[in-house]
Design a protein around this motif. Structure first.
Motif, mmCIF file in Angstrom:
data_model
loop_
_atom_site.group_PDB
_atom_site.id
_atom_site.type_symbol
_atom_site.label_atom_id
_atom_site.label_comp_id
_atom_site.label_asym_id
_atom_site.label_seq_id
_atom_site.Cartn_x
_atom_site.Cartn_y
_atom_site.Cartn_z
ATOM 1 N N ASP A 1 13.840 8.987 -16.272
ATOM 2 C CA ASP A 1 14.516 7.894 -15.565
ATOM 3 C C ASP A 1 13.482 7.207 -14.681
ATOM 4 O O ASP A 1 13.300 7.547 -13.516
ATOM 5 N N TYR A 2 12.772 6.243 -15.249
ATOM 6 C CA TYR A 2 11.732 5.547 -14.509
ATOM 7 C C TYR A 2 12.314 4.753 -13.334
ATOM 8 O O TYR A 2 11.713 4.664 -12.266
ATOM 9 N N GLY A 3 13.473 4.176 -13.544
ATOM 10 C CA GLY A 3 14.068 3.304 -12.538
ATOM 11 C C GLY A 3 14.344 3.993 -11.227
ATOM 12 O O GLY A 3 14.282 3.373 -10.161
ATOM 13 N N ARG A 4 14.664 5.305 -11.284
ATOM 14 C CA ARG A 4 14.970 6.044 -10.068
ATOM 15 C C ARG A 4 13.742 6.110 -9.150
ATOM 16 O O ARG A 4 13.844 5.910 -7.940
ATOM 17 N N CYS A 5 12.569 6.371 -9.726
ATOM 18 C CA CYS A 5 11.343 6.442 -8.918
ATOM 19 C C CYS A 5 10.983 5.073 -8.361
ATOM 20 O O CYS A 5 10.526 4.956 -7.216
ATOM 21 N N VAL A 6 11.180 4.028 -9.160
ATOM 22 C CA VAL A 6 10.920 2.676 -8.684
ATOM 23 C C VAL A 6 11.811 2.363 -7.485
ATOM 24 O O VAL A 6 11.366 1.806 -6.475
ATOM 25 N N GLY B 1 0.816 -1.214 0.000
ATOM 26 C CA GLY B 1 0.000 0.000 0.000
ATOM 27 C C GLY B 1 0.846 1.260 0.000
ATOM 28 O O GLY B 1 0.534 2.239 -0.704
ATOM 29 N N ILE B 2 1.907 1.272 0.787
ATOM 30 C CA ILE B 2 2.806 2.429 0.799
ATOM 31 C C ILE B 2 3.448 2.605 -0.576
ATOM 32 O O ILE B 2 3.537 3.720 -1.109
ATOM 33 N N TYR B 3 3.874 1.511 -1.185
ATOM 34 C CA TYR B 3 4.517 1.556 -2.503
ATOM 35 C C TYR B 3 3.575 2.166 -3.538
ATOM 36 O O TYR B 3 3.910 3.148 -4.213
ATOM 37 N N THR B 4 2.385 1.571 -3.661
ATOM 38 C CA THR B 4 1.499 1.981 -4.754
ATOM 39 C C THR B 4 0.982 3.406 -4.575
ATOM 40 O O THR B 4 0.886 4.170 -5.536
ATOM 41 N N LYS B 5 0.664 3.792 -3.348
ATOM 42 C CA LYS B 5 0.061 5.115 -3.175
ATOM 43 C C LYS B 5 1.097 6.225 -3.165
ATOM 44 O O LYS B 5 0.818 7.338 -3.598
ATOM 45 N N ALA B 6 2.293 5.953 -2.694
ATOM 46 C CA ALA B 6 3.344 6.977 -2.770
ATOM 47 C C ALA B 6 3.672 7.280 -4.226
ATOM 48 O O ALA B 6 3.817 8.450 -4.622
ATOM 49 N N ALA B 7 3.779 6.239 -5.053
ATOM 50 C CA ALA B 7 4.051 6.456 -6.475
ATOM 51 C C ALA B 7 2.888 7.170 -7.153
ATOM 52 O O ALA B 7 3.098 8.072 -7.980
ATOM 53 N N ASP B 8 1.664 6.781 -6.803
ATOM 54 C CA ASP B 8 0.477 7.381 -7.412
ATOM 55 C C ASP B 8 0.370 8.858 -7.056
ATOM 56 O O ASP B 8 0.128 9.717 -7.920
ATOM 57 N N VAL B 9 0.554 9.174 -5.768
ATOM 58 C CA VAL B 9 0.474 10.574 -5.331
ATOM 59 C C VAL B 9 1.559 11.410 -5.999
ATOM 60 O O VAL B 9 1.303 12.508 -6.511
ATOM 61 N N GLY B 10 2.790 10.900 -6.012
ATOM 62 C CA GLY B 10 3.876 11.647 -6.643
ATOM 63 C C GLY B 10 3.645 11.875 -8.113
ATOM 64 O O GLY B 10 3.895 12.972 -8.645
ATOM 65 N N ALA B 11 3.144 10.849 -8.807
ATOM 66 C CA ALA B 11 2.879 10.981 -10.240
ATOM 67 C C ALA B 11 1.775 11.994 -10.510
ATOM 68 O O ALA B 11 1.880 12.825 -11.437
ATOM 69 N N ASP B 12 0.712 11.970 -9.709
ATOM 70 C CA ASP B 12 -0.429 12.860 -9.957
ATOM 71 C C ASP B 12 -0.130 14.315 -9.623
ATOM 72 O O ASP B 12 -0.476 15.234 -10.371
ATOM 73 N N ASP C 1 -0.866 8.525 -16.470
ATOM 74 C CA ASP C 1 -0.091 7.453 -17.124
ATOM 75 C C ASP C 1 0.623 7.919 -18.388
ATOM 76 O O ASP C 1 0.960 7.104 -19.249
ATOM 77 N N ASP C 2 0.872 9.216 -18.487
ATOM 78 C CA ASP C 2 1.607 9.731 -19.636
ATOM 79 C C ASP C 2 3.059 9.230 -19.580
ATOM 80 O O ASP C 2 3.683 9.265 -18.524
ATOM 81 N N PRO C 3 3.623 8.766 -20.709
ATOM 82 C CA PRO C 3 4.997 8.230 -20.676
ATOM 83 C C PRO C 3 6.053 9.251 -20.294
ATOM 84 O O PRO C 3 7.178 8.878 -19.959
ATOM 85 N N ARG C 4 5.713 10.538 -20.327
ATOM 86 C CA ARG C 4 6.690 11.558 -19.935
ATOM 87 C C ARG C 4 6.849 11.655 -18.417
ATOM 88 O O ARG C 4 7.783 12.306 -17.936
ATOM 89 N N ASN C 5 5.937 11.060 -17.675
ATOM 90 C CA ASN C 5 5.978 11.152 -16.207
ATOM 91 C C ASN C 5 6.974 10.133 -15.657
ATOM 92 O O ASN C 5 6.789 8.920 -15.825
ATOM 93 N N PRO C 6 8.029 10.554 -14.978
ATOM 94 C CA PRO C 6 9.038 9.602 -14.469
ATOM 95 C C PRO C 6 8.506 8.596 -13.453
ATOM 96 O O PRO C 6 9.124 7.552 -13.254
ATOM 97 N N ALA C 7 7.360 8.909 -12.811
ATOM 98 C CA ALA C 7 6.837 8.022 -11.769
ATOM 99 C C ALA C 7 5.787 7.050 -12.285
ATOM 100 O O ALA C 7 5.224 6.282 -11.502
ATOM 101 N N VAL C 8 5.530 7.049 -13.592
ATOM 102 C CA VAL C 8 4.395 6.279 -14.091
ATOM 103 C C VAL C 8 4.635 4.772 -14.001
ATOM 104 O O VAL C 8 3.725 4.007 -13.675
ATOM 105 N N ILE C 9 5.857 4.320 -14.273
ATOM 106 C CA ILE C 9 6.138 2.882 -14.159
ATOM 107 C C ILE C 9 6.002 2.433 -12.704
ATOM 108 O O ILE C 9 5.427 1.378 -12.408
ATOM 109 N N ALA C 10 6.521 3.244 -11.778
ATOM 110 C CA ALA C 10 6.392 2.908 -10.352
ATOM 111 C C ALA C 10 4.926 2.829 -9.951
ATOM 112 O O ALA C 10 4.528 1.958 -9.159
#
Length: 800
Positions: A664-669, A267-278, A290-299
């Motif tokens: 850099d998607y990997g950094r957010c992951v 839950g911490i993983y999914t919502k932290a990434a979701d909040v940061g991306a939004d 879910d735009d590919p330009r968002n670095p947090a979208v893969i996370a």
């Protein structure tokens, strides 16, 4: 991450369109499965036959009912294999979709390995603690008469605990394994039609549901039959069968332990990434979800799998295991008091009910077929109505099979009509489940007034949206509590008047009637879990469609499925909360019986007018609020790291917005993975340590003040108040979060200005606030209250 990804030397998107990274160098498979894959197929087949033969031999030595349970579970496993092959036979779409799916799968499997590695170490450590406690604990008179020594009891409890933890972990892996492979197939099917992706998502969820429920049932059945044969139950001088279910409590505790940490970490993983991306992507940069330009979208997409699929699989596994064991304990206790000649029917009844659950839920899953299909979205039925029709089929079959089960298992000459009363208890539970699903749907689906009113409040700003969402969540606690109250009272009354009496002539079926109602509520658990798994799979499919830049018509289909998925996830959480309330009530009763057995004195009431006992209640309520606060703040702290990272990338790589540089998607992951593992420890440790510390402290105080049962009474009060507070808090958090999410989805359909409008930005803020509510703190709470009940049951002797 590949070198060209790290360096950003990819040219423009137009030159190298839609290329996405691998999060790991090679796919991850758990050690157990790797070892099985190395075995020769013929040797593996022979070993499986020998294993099945041993299982059926032990089952036949126990009861024909166990053989029936084993048979149904194995058939359901074979059916789940068919569903897997059916789903995996679907195409993955164009290469860009497959690349995104691979990145999501790599990230999810990498986090799963790290997270469950941490959880397994903690489980082994806790197992050693339990072993030490059981070596020095006192024994009940029944255990002394049966010759069950401390060391044997310790080994049994620890083995059960570790097996429950292992099976819960496997259930989580199964949930994640199918979701990361089904998402891209749903995305691909959405390019062709609107009905096919719905069927794929449902069948993928059905595979996970059948495996999870089947594992919970067969795991308890194997433990029960193994202990039955090993200990020579019911032979002269040995343990009685009515006492055997108490040895299974460790299994439920192990399942609860893993489910709590899986729910917290995921839950911490999914919502932290979701909040940061939004917050950065949608509000500050104005780019779509879910735009590919968002670095947090893969996370974010990885989080849907580890938080909503892996954690939910472990969660429902734990729910069913805890409910089965508590009902078996109460059934055995009642049969013993009534001196029923053959008590096995009352003890094994929960296993039979959930075996039929596997059958009827399979029928419900297969009732959703790819008929009347069309590529035009409006040419087919609403996806929610299709899922509800499948649920209605399952409900009707549940009523029929539950009546059959009660007549088969609960008929006794001492009270010939008792089975009918218990069948009505089951009907109460089934109606309660349906009511919970309907109530949650009403408060979270944007087709109904509450969510539309919440969306309308967004037109006047961010603050009014937050106020409206909180008030909606608070209001939504009323109807479920009334339903739970009616269910408990009516089922208790039906059981009480069933005609079963003890030696003194007092009715004894009340608590077992409540247990039967709980079984009725969970008698469609496999189909409900199917609907729950549907949600994150549809969400991931929408993300893959957006990232691979598919036509708008495809995204419209996945958006509708995603919105329905939000509602099904919310209804499943409501269902889980209701079942948790009833299951915790049963476990609380089992705890009081356990204390009475060890203390050898009656223990059937707790007086909260005693100051220390009242303090225990306050501590239980405080635990719920503190746990929720720590869970939400963990999401907030992790999300701040994600926000800062996403902002940094947009500033340092301005070409991202023009498709000239890759994020850099990997950094957010990496950020959310490490932070979620770190942050899950504190609230999880609080949940485990609190009841033990409180019980020991007040036991010592009671010793010096001449109140020998004070520790047990204070813990009982703590458990009771925590259950009440936890149910209300979980209802508030889950419903408010789900309503905020779907209010945003409603505006994104074009209402109130649509995407990019001020109303949309306000709704995004509300959704951001609701994210840790509905996917971290809320789901963790109903696991918490069941874990509190199981840990107090396991640790009861140290409170005396």
């Amino acid at each position: 991450m590949d070198d060209d990804m790290e360096g950003g030397n990819l040219g423009s998107y137009q030159e190298r369109l839609r290329v996405f990274p691998n999060m790991r160098t090679k796919p991850y498979t758990p050690l157990m499965f790797r070892l099985l894959m190395r075995i020769n197929v013929r040797v593996l087949f022979v070993l499986m036959l020998l294993g099945f033969g041993a299982i059926f031999y032990i089952g036949a030595s126990t009861s024909p009912i166990i053989v029936f349970v084993f048979s149904v579970c194995i058939i359901s496993f074979l059916l789940s294999i068919y569903l897997t092959k059916w789903v995996l036979a679907k195409d993955e779409g164009p290469p860009e979709m497959a690349q995104i799916s691979d990145a999501i799968r790599d990230g999810a499997e990498g986090f799963f390995r790290t997270q469950y590695g941490t959880i397994s170490k903690m489980a082994v450590l806790l197992g050693l603690v339990i072993f030490g406690i059981y070596l020095f604990r006192s024994k009940t008179p029944q255990q002394e008469s049966s010759g069950l020594g401390r060391s044997t009891s310790a080994y049994i409890t620890v083995v059960a605990f570790l097996l429950g933890a292992l099976c819960s972990g496997i259930a989580g892996y199964v949930g994640m394994w199918v979701s990361v492979r089904a998402n891209v197939r749903v995305s691909s099917a959405a390019r062709r039609s609107a009905r096919e992706p719905l069927q794929i998502a449902v069948r993928a969820g059905g595979f996970s549901a059948l495996v999870v429920v089947g594992m919970a049932v067969i795991g308890v059945a194997i433990l029960y039959s193994t202990f039955y044969v090993w200990l020579g139950v019911d032979s002269p001088g040995a343990m009685k069968v009515t006492e055997l279910p108490l040895l299974l409590v460790g299994y439920g505790f192990g399942a609860s332990f893993v489910a709590l940490f899986a729910q917290l970490g995921g839950g911490i993983y999914t919502k932290a990434a979701d909040v940061g991306a939004d917050l950065v992507g949608k509000i500050e940069q104005g780019i779509p979800e879910d735009d590919p330009r968002n670095p947090a979208v893969i996370a974010d997409l990885v989080g849907d799998n580890v938080g909503d699929c892996a954690a939910r699989g472990a969660d429902l596994f734990e729910s069913i295991a805890a409910e089965i064991i508590s009902a078996m304990i109460l059934g055995g206790t009642m049969a013993k008091r009534c001196k029923i000649e053959d008590p096995s029917g009352f003890i094994l009844f929960p296993l039979v009910v959930h075996s039929f659950d596997l059958v009827i839920s399979s029928v419900g899953i297969f009732s959703i077929r790819n008929t009347r299909d069309s590529g035009v979205l409006g040419a087919i039925e609403d996806p929610m109505s299709i899922l509800q029709k499948g649920y209605s089929v399952t409900i009707v079959l549940a009523v029929l099979t539950f009546g059959l089960s009660t007549r088969w298992m609960l008929y006794t000459e001492q009270a010939p009509s008792a089975w009918l009363n218990f069948a009505l208890c089951g009907l109460v539970g089934i109606m309660t489940a349906y009511a919970f699903v309907w109530i949650t749907k009403y408060y979270t689906d944007y087709k109904h007034e509450p969510v539309r009113t919440l969306a309308l409040s967004s037109s006047t700003g961010h603050g009014t949206n937050i106020i409206a969402g909180i008030s909606l969540g608070l209001e939504s606690t009323a109807l479920p509590v009334l339903v739970i109250s009616i269910a408990i009272v009516s089922s208790y009354w039906l059981g009480h008047t069933a005609g079963l009496v003890d030696e003194s002539g007092s009715p004894t079926g009340g608590l077992f009637g409540t247990a039967v109602a709980t079984m009725g509520m969970l008698s469609t658990a496999a189909y409900v879990l199917t609907m729950d798994m549907f949600g994150p799979i549809a969400d991931n499919a929408g993300g893959i469609v957006e990232m691979s830049q598919q036509p708008e018509s495809v995204r419209e289909i996945t958006d509708v499925l995603d919105a329905v998925g939000n509602t099904t996830k919310a209804t499943t959480k409501g269902f889980a909360i209701g079942s948790a309330a009833l299951a915790s009530f049963l476990l609380f009763s089992a705890y009081m019986d356990e204390v009475a057995s060890f203390a050898n004195v009656p223990f059937n009431q707790v007086d909260i007018a005693i100051p220390e006992v009242f303090v225990g209640g306050l501590l239980g309520s405080m635990l719920i609020f503190l746990f929720s606060a720590w869970a939400c703040s963990a999401v907030g702290r992790t999300a701040q790291e994600v926000v800062n990272e996403v902002r940094r990338q947009f500033i340092e790589r301005p070409g991202i917005m023009d498709y000239k540089e890759k994020p850099d998607y990997g950094r957010c992951v990496s950020i959310v993975a490490s932070a979620s593992l770190r942050e899950m420890i504190k609230p999880g440790a609080l949940a485990i340590i609190s009841p033990i510390v409180v019980g020991i402290v007040f036991r010592v105080l009671g010793y010096y003040t001449g109140h020998p049962l004070l520790g047990a009474k204070v813990v009982a009060s703590m458990l009771m108040f925590a259950t009440v507070s936890g149910i209300l808090m979980a209802l508030f958090l889950n419903t408010a979060g789900g309503a905020w999410d779907n209010a945003k989805k409603y505006i994104e359909t074009g209402a109130l200005g649509g995407k990019g409008s001020d109303s949309h930005k306000a709704a995004i803020t509300g959704d951001t606030v609701g994210d840790p509510f509905k996917d971290t703190a809320g789901p963790s709470l109903h696991v918490l209250i069941k874990m509190l009940a199981t840990i107090t049951l396991v640790m009861a002797p140290i409170f005396l």
